[in-house]
Scaffold this active site. Structure first.
Site, PDB file in Angstrom:
ATOM      1  N   HIS A  76       0.833  -1.203   0.000  1.00 48.67           N
ATOM      2  CA  HIS A  76       0.000   0.000   0.000  1.00 48.67           C
ATOM      3  C   HIS A  76       0.869   1.256   0.000  1.00 48.67           C
ATOM      4  O   HIS A  76       1.888   1.300   0.681  1.00 48.67           O
ATOM      5  CB  HIS A  76      -0.892   0.027   1.250  1.00 48.67           C
ATOM      6  CG  HIS A  76      -2.001  -0.987   1.224  1.00 48.67           C
ATOM      7  ND1 HIS A  76      -2.960  -1.079   2.196  1.00 48.67           N
ATOM      8  CD2 HIS A  76      -2.306  -1.962   0.317  1.00 48.67           C
ATOM      9  CE1 HIS A  76      -3.804  -2.053   1.907  1.00 48.67           C
ATOM     10  NE2 HIS A  76      -3.417  -2.617   0.775  1.00 48.67           N
ATOM     11  N   TYR A 203      -8.676   4.536   8.565  1.00 53.48           N
ATOM     12  CA  TYR A 203      -8.784   4.852   9.992  1.00 53.48           C
ATOM     13  C   TYR A 203      -9.878   5.916  10.091  1.00 53.48           C
ATOM     14  O   TYR A 203      -9.694   7.033   9.610  1.00 53.48           O
ATOM     15  CB  TYR A 203      -7.468   5.411  10.537  1.00 53.48           C
ATOM     16  CG  TYR A 203      -6.355   4.385  10.658  1.00 53.48           C
ATOM     17  CD1 TYR A 203      -5.636   3.963   9.543  1.00 53.48           C
ATOM     18  CD2 TYR A 203      -6.017   3.851  11.907  1.00 53.48           C
ATOM     19  CE1 TYR A 203      -4.623   3.031   9.660  1.00 53.48           C
ATOM     20  CE2 TYR A 203      -4.994   2.910  12.030  1.00 53.48           C
ATOM     21  CZ  TYR A 203      -4.296   2.504  10.905  1.00 53.48           C
ATOM     22  OH  TYR A 203      -3.284   1.580  11.017  1.00 53.48           O
ATOM     23  N   PRO A 294      -2.859  -1.079  19.356  1.00 51.48           N
ATOM     24  CA  PRO A 294      -2.688  -1.467  17.948  1.00 51.48           C
ATOM     25  C   PRO A 294      -2.881  -0.346  16.927  1.00 51.48           C
ATOM     26  O   PRO A 294      -2.536  -0.528  15.759  1.00 51.48           O
ATOM     27  CB  PRO A 294      -3.733  -2.575  17.753  1.00 51.48           C
ATOM     28  CG  PRO A 294      -4.702  -2.414  18.860  1.00 51.48           C
ATOM     29  CD  PRO A 294      -3.992  -1.782  19.993  1.00 51.48           C
ATOM     30  N   LYS A 298       2.276  -0.950  15.290  1.00 55.69           N
ATOM     31  CA  LYS A 298       3.701  -0.992  15.617  1.00 55.69           C
ATOM     32  C   LYS A 298       4.188  -2.272  16.299  1.00 55.69           C
ATOM     33  O   LYS A 298       5.385  -2.588  16.251  1.00 55.69           O
ATOM     34  CB  LYS A 298       4.065   0.206  16.532  1.00 55.69           C
ATOM     35  CG  LYS A 298       4.063   1.525  15.813  1.00 55.69           C
ATOM     36  CD  LYS A 298       5.206   1.618  14.815  1.00 55.69           C
ATOM     37  CE  LYS A 298       4.976   2.652  13.759  1.00 55.69           C
ATOM     38  NZ  LYS A 298       5.268   2.256  12.412  1.00 55.69           N
ATOM     39  N   TYR A 385       4.665   6.026  10.556  1.00 54.14           N
ATOM     40  CA  TYR A 385       3.841   4.859  10.237  1.00 54.14           C
ATOM     41  C   TYR A 385       4.633   3.849   9.401  1.00 54.14           C
ATOM     42  O   TYR A 385       4.586   2.638   9.639  1.00 54.14           O
ATOM     43  CB  TYR A 385       2.567   5.303   9.482  1.00 54.14           C
ATOM     44  CG  TYR A 385       1.504   4.230   9.423  1.00 54.14           C
ATOM     45  CD1 TYR A 385       1.680   3.086   8.632  1.00 54.14           C
ATOM     46  CD2 TYR A 385       0.317   4.335  10.155  1.00 54.14           C
ATOM     47  CE1 TYR A 385       0.720   2.090   8.580  1.00 54.14           C
ATOM     48  CE2 TYR A 385      -0.649   3.341  10.103  1.00 54.14           C
ATOM     49  CZ  TYR A 385      -0.442   2.230   9.315  1.00 54.14           C
ATOM     50  OH  TYR A 385      -1.379   1.243   9.271  1.00 54.14           O
TER      51      TYR A 385
HETATM   52  P1  RFL Z   1       3.893 -13.021  20.880  1.00 54.10           P
HETATM   53  O1  RFL Z   1       3.370 -12.988  19.464  1.00 54.10           O
HETATM   54  O2  RFL Z   1       2.923 -12.838  21.969  1.00 54.10           O
HETATM   55  O3  RFL Z   1       4.682 -14.390  21.042  1.00 54.10           O
HETATM   56  C1  RFL Z   1       5.112 -14.852  22.303  1.00 54.10           C
HETATM   57  C2  RFL Z   1       5.092 -16.360  22.272  1.00 54.10           C
HETATM   58  O4  RFL Z   1       5.576 -16.854  23.518  1.00 54.10           O
HETATM   59  C3  RFL Z   1       4.735 -17.928  23.934  1.00 54.10           C
HETATM   60  N1  RFL Z   1       4.846 -18.089  25.389  1.00 54.10           N
HETATM   61  C4  RFL Z   1       5.612 -19.044  25.971  1.00 54.10           C
HETATM   62  N2  RFL Z   1       6.369 -20.015  25.447  1.00 54.10           N
HETATM   63  C5  RFL Z   1       7.007 -20.844  26.311  1.00 54.10           C
HETATM   64  N3  RFL Z   1       6.904 -20.738  27.667  1.00 54.10           N
HETATM   65  C6  RFL Z   1       6.153 -19.773  28.227  1.00 54.10           C
HETATM   66  N4  RFL Z   1       6.055 -19.678  29.551  1.00 54.10           N
HETATM   67  C7  RFL Z   1       5.465 -18.867  27.367  1.00 54.10           C
HETATM   68  N5  RFL Z   1       4.641 -17.826  27.576  1.00 54.10           N
HETATM   69  C8  RFL Z   1       4.287 -17.359  26.369  1.00 54.10           C
HETATM   70  C9  RFL Z   1       3.355 -17.518  23.444  1.00 54.10           C
HETATM   71  O5  RFL Z   1       2.465 -18.626  23.342  1.00 54.10           O
HETATM   72  C10 RFL Z   1       3.698 -16.920  22.093  1.00 54.10           C
HETATM   73  O6  RFL Z   1       3.694 -17.883  21.058  1.00 54.10           O
HETATM   74  O7  RFL Z   1       5.042 -11.921  21.087  1.00 54.10           O
HETATM   75  P2  RFL Z   1       6.151 -11.349  20.097  1.00 54.10           P
HETATM   76  O8  RFL Z   1       6.869 -12.456  19.386  1.00 54.10           O
HETATM   77  O9  RFL Z   1       6.908 -10.375  20.886  1.00 54.10           O
HETATM   78  O10 RFL Z   1       5.309 -10.597  18.936  1.00 54.10           O
HETATM   79  C11 RFL Z   1       4.558  -9.438  19.248  1.00 54.10           C
HETATM   80  C12 RFL Z   1       3.322  -9.345  18.342  1.00 54.10           C
HETATM   81  O11 RFL Z   1       2.605 -10.563  18.408  1.00 54.10           O
HETATM   82  C13 RFL Z   1       2.421  -8.168  18.730  1.00 54.10           C
HETATM   83  O12 RFL Z   1       3.184  -7.044  19.087  1.00 54.10           O
HETATM   84  C14 RFL Z   1       1.478  -7.748  17.574  1.00 54.10           C
HETATM   85  O13 RFL Z   1       0.573  -8.765  17.253  1.00 54.10           O
HETATM   86  C15 RFL Z   1       0.713  -6.466  17.931  1.00 54.10           C
HETATM   87  N6  RFL Z   1      -0.273  -6.094  16.919  1.00 54.10           N
HETATM   88  C16 RFL Z   1       0.095  -5.456  15.745  1.00 54.10           C
HETATM   89  N7  RFL Z   1       1.391  -5.198  15.493  1.00 54.10           N
HETATM   90  C17 RFL Z   1       1.766  -4.647  14.298  1.00 54.10           C
HETATM   91  O14 RFL Z   1       2.967  -4.386  14.094  1.00 54.10           O
HETATM   92  N8  RFL Z   1       0.858  -4.346  13.299  1.00 54.10           N
HETATM   93  C18 RFL Z   1      -0.458  -4.584  13.477  1.00 54.10           C
HETATM   94  O15 RFL Z   1      -1.216  -4.372  12.532  1.00 54.10           O
HETATM   95  C19 RFL Z   1      -0.891  -5.117  14.738  1.00 54.10           C
HETATM   96  N9  RFL Z   1      -2.189  -5.373  14.958  1.00 54.10           N
HETATM   97  C20 RFL Z   1      -1.620  -6.399  17.115  1.00 54.10           C
HETATM   98  C21 RFL Z   1      -2.561  -6.017  16.111  1.00 54.10           C
HETATM   99  C22 RFL Z   1      -2.032  -7.084  18.260  1.00 54.10           C
HETATM  100  C23 RFL Z   1      -3.360  -7.380  18.411  1.00 54.10           C
HETATM  101  N10 RFL Z   1      -3.709  -8.117  19.583  1.00 54.10           N
HETATM  102  C24 RFL Z   1      -4.612  -9.191  19.601  1.00 54.10           C
HETATM  103  C25 RFL Z   1      -2.921  -7.948  20.772  1.00 54.10           C
HETATM  104  C26 RFL Z   1      -3.895  -6.284  16.263  1.00 54.10           C
HETATM  105  C27 RFL Z   1      -4.308  -6.950  17.425  1.00 54.10           C
HETATM  106  C28 RFL Z   1      -5.791  -7.178  17.557  1.00 54.10           C
HETATM  107  C1  PHB Z   2      -4.556  -5.249  11.070  1.00 55.47           C
HETATM  108  O1  PHB Z   2      -4.610  -5.451   9.848  1.00 55.47           O
HETATM  109  O2  PHB Z   2      -4.810  -6.151  11.891  1.00 55.47           O
HETATM  110  C2  PHB Z   2      -4.165  -3.928  11.587  1.00 55.47           C
HETATM  111  C3  PHB Z   2      -3.737  -2.950  10.703  1.00 55.47           C
HETATM  112  C4  PHB Z   2      -3.394  -1.687  11.175  1.00 55.47           C
HETATM  113  C5  PHB Z   2      -3.475  -1.422  12.536  1.00 55.47           C
HETATM  114  C6  PHB Z   2      -3.871  -2.413  13.415  1.00 55.47           C
HETATM  115  C7  PHB Z   2      -4.215  -3.677  12.947  1.00 55.47           C
HETATM  116  O3  PHB Z   2      -3.186  -0.184  12.986  1.00 55.47           O
END
Ligand code: RFL
Ligand code: PHB
Length: 395
Positions: A76, A203, A294, A298, A385
């Site tokens: 994008h 957004y 979110p 980031k 961004y």
């Molecule tokens: P994770 O992905 O949480 O992975 C951690 C892993 O550790 C495991 N774990 C264990 N394993 C062994 N022993 C234990 N005691 C353990 N405890 C936990 C877990 O099961 C898991 O597999 O962390 P990591 O690798 O630091 O990654 C971070 C990202 O997952 C997170 O920051 C993003 O998903 C945040 N986020 C977004 N980030 C973006 O850059 N762009 C986005 O568009 C975006 N959208 C989002 C998001 C997060 C969301 N939620 C649900 C929090 C949208 C949502 C809705």
């Molecule tokens: C997503 O696609 O899940 C998403 C994209 C942008 C955001 C947060 C989540 O700011």
């Protein structure tokens, strides 16, 4: 009796941070083991992020995990910001010469797990009783019980705590400074079998609350609605969700395309930064050390960034015997993390509605008017961004 073994880096957690670190270390010929307490199926299906900075895309390519991303990722030029019945495009390509790419976190996790398995490198899913000891010695131990019930003790040179916000690693760092902000709203997210009716993310700030239109593919939409913190998911039937989405995005002659909802969840919003990200031979990376709301996309990008910095630091430490990058690891990461923490806070505060607060309402609309009409203000948003100061693999 536990089975004993040895490796160089013990990695706790198979999320983006742990898997990317493992992949980068393996490209440098450094052995590691990844221990994950969930099943592979669970890790590969967990719905989360979707938007990648330009630097994250480059890093995944450099790590040898860019093939499917290049084929299936949706590049994008920018995003749309909608408010007061107007929709404005902020063009990152024109403003800062960078683009962003939609490619789901689930797919990145699948690609990195596939690369690990193809290299026959050790990764354990469904581990239990995971624990870490001896992080202030030069031989810390990672212990766990595997899926078959066998206990293991892995002696390592270094442990990487990549185990997310609720993991076991962060509590092992004594004297941690914690900075935290919670927000009075949450996001209700859905995944729907519906072709997106927009080419790029929208957004939207509406008087009923914020909404985000994202996507996963040309056939699948990912949409979010601002809801009160502690909202009950049961209160949101599919019909209610679509009606609210139509209201918050609707413009004359334009509507949201609807389809079957295949996933529904509520995510609380929090800013959280903990430091230092190192104690002795334990290094924290990703959500284990920091969380952003979110809005602004980031979290995943920060997790990948930490993995890149940590891979270089551990290579210098373990291969060349040079501790300088490892000593700077926490400061280097936290500088980037705080920039992203501010940007996420800025986007969150600009877009979400606090009912009954006319001052906030006017301030937010003034800010949106500014970032969509001033070239310097739009450039700042585009720079942040699309990824400011992203670390480079091997850099
Ligand atoms: P994770 O992905 O949480 O992975 C951690 C892993 O550790 C495991 N774990 C264990 N394993 C062994 N022993 C234990 N005691 C353990 N405890 C936990 C877990 O099961 C898991 O597999 O962390 P990591 O690798 O630091 O990654 C971070 C990202 O997952 C997170 O920051 C993003 O998903 C945040 N986020 C977004 N980030 C973006 O850059 N762009 C986005 O568009 C975006 N959208 C989002 C998001 C997060 C969301 N939620 C649900 C929090 C949208 C949502 C809705
Ligand atoms: C997503 O696609 O899940 C998403 C994209 C942008 C955001 C947060 C989540 O700011």
């Amino acid at each position: 009796m536990a089975v004993s073994s040895r490796t160089r880096v013990g990695i706790v957690g198979a999320g983006p941070a742990g898997l990317m670190l493992a992949q980068l270390l393996s490209l440098r010929g450094i052995d590691s083991i990844v221990i994950e307490n969930r099943s592979r199926e669970y890790c590969e299906a967990r719905q989360r992020a979707g938007m990648l900075e330009a630097g994250t895309v480059a890093a995944l390519r450099a790590a040898g995990a860019g093939k499917r991303l290049d084929a299936e990722g949706l590049e994008h030029d920018g995003i749309y910001l909608q408010f007061s019945g107007e929709r404005h495009h902020v063009n990152f390509r024109e403003l800062v010469g960078r683009t962003v790419t939609v490619y789901a976190q689930t797919e990145i996790v699948k690609d990195l797990i596939a690369a690990r398995l193809a290299a026959a490198a050790p990764i354990e899913f469904s581990a239990s009783q995971v624990s870490v000891s001896g992080v202030t010695t030069d031989a810390p131990v990672l212990s766990y019980v595997d899926a078959a019930g066998v206990a293991h003790e892995v002696t390592c040179d270094v442990i990487a705590g990549c185990d997310g916000f609720h993991g076991i690693s962060r509590p092992l760092v004594p004297g941690l400074s914690v900075y935290e902000r919670s927000y009075p709203y949450a996001w209700l997210g859905i995944l729907a079998d519906a072709a997106p009716s927009t080419d790029e993310l929208i957004y939207s700030r509406h008087e009923s609350g914020f909404a985000l239109y994202s996507m996963r593919s040309p056939d699948v939409s990912r949409l979010y609605l601002q809801v009160p913190a502690e909202e009950d998911l049961q209160a949101w039937s599919d019909d209610r969700i679509w009606a609210e989405l139509q209201k918050r995005f609707g413009l004359p002659g334009w509507s949201v395309s609807e389809g079957r909802i295949t996933d529904k969840s509520i995510t609380p919003m929090r800013s959280f930064v903990a430091g230092p990200m190192r104690h002795g031979r334990l290094f924290l990376a990703g959500d284990a050390a920091h969380i952003v709301p979110p809005c602004g996309a980031k979290g995943l990008n920060l997790a990948v960034g930490d993995a890149i910095v940590l891979a270089s630091a551990l290579s210098a430490l373990l291969v060349e015997g040079s501790p300088a990058l490892a000593d700077d690891y926490s400061d280097a990461c936290l500088r980037r993390v705080w920039r992203a923490t501010h940007f996420s806070y800025f986007m969150t505060s600009m877009m979400h509605v606090l009912p009954g607060d006319p001052f906030d309402d006017a301030i937010q609309r003034a800010q949106l008017r500014y970032v969509t009409s001033s070239h310097p203000a739009a450039t700042s948003l585009a720079e942040n961004y699309s990824g400011y100061d992203s670390p480079v693999v091997g850099g």
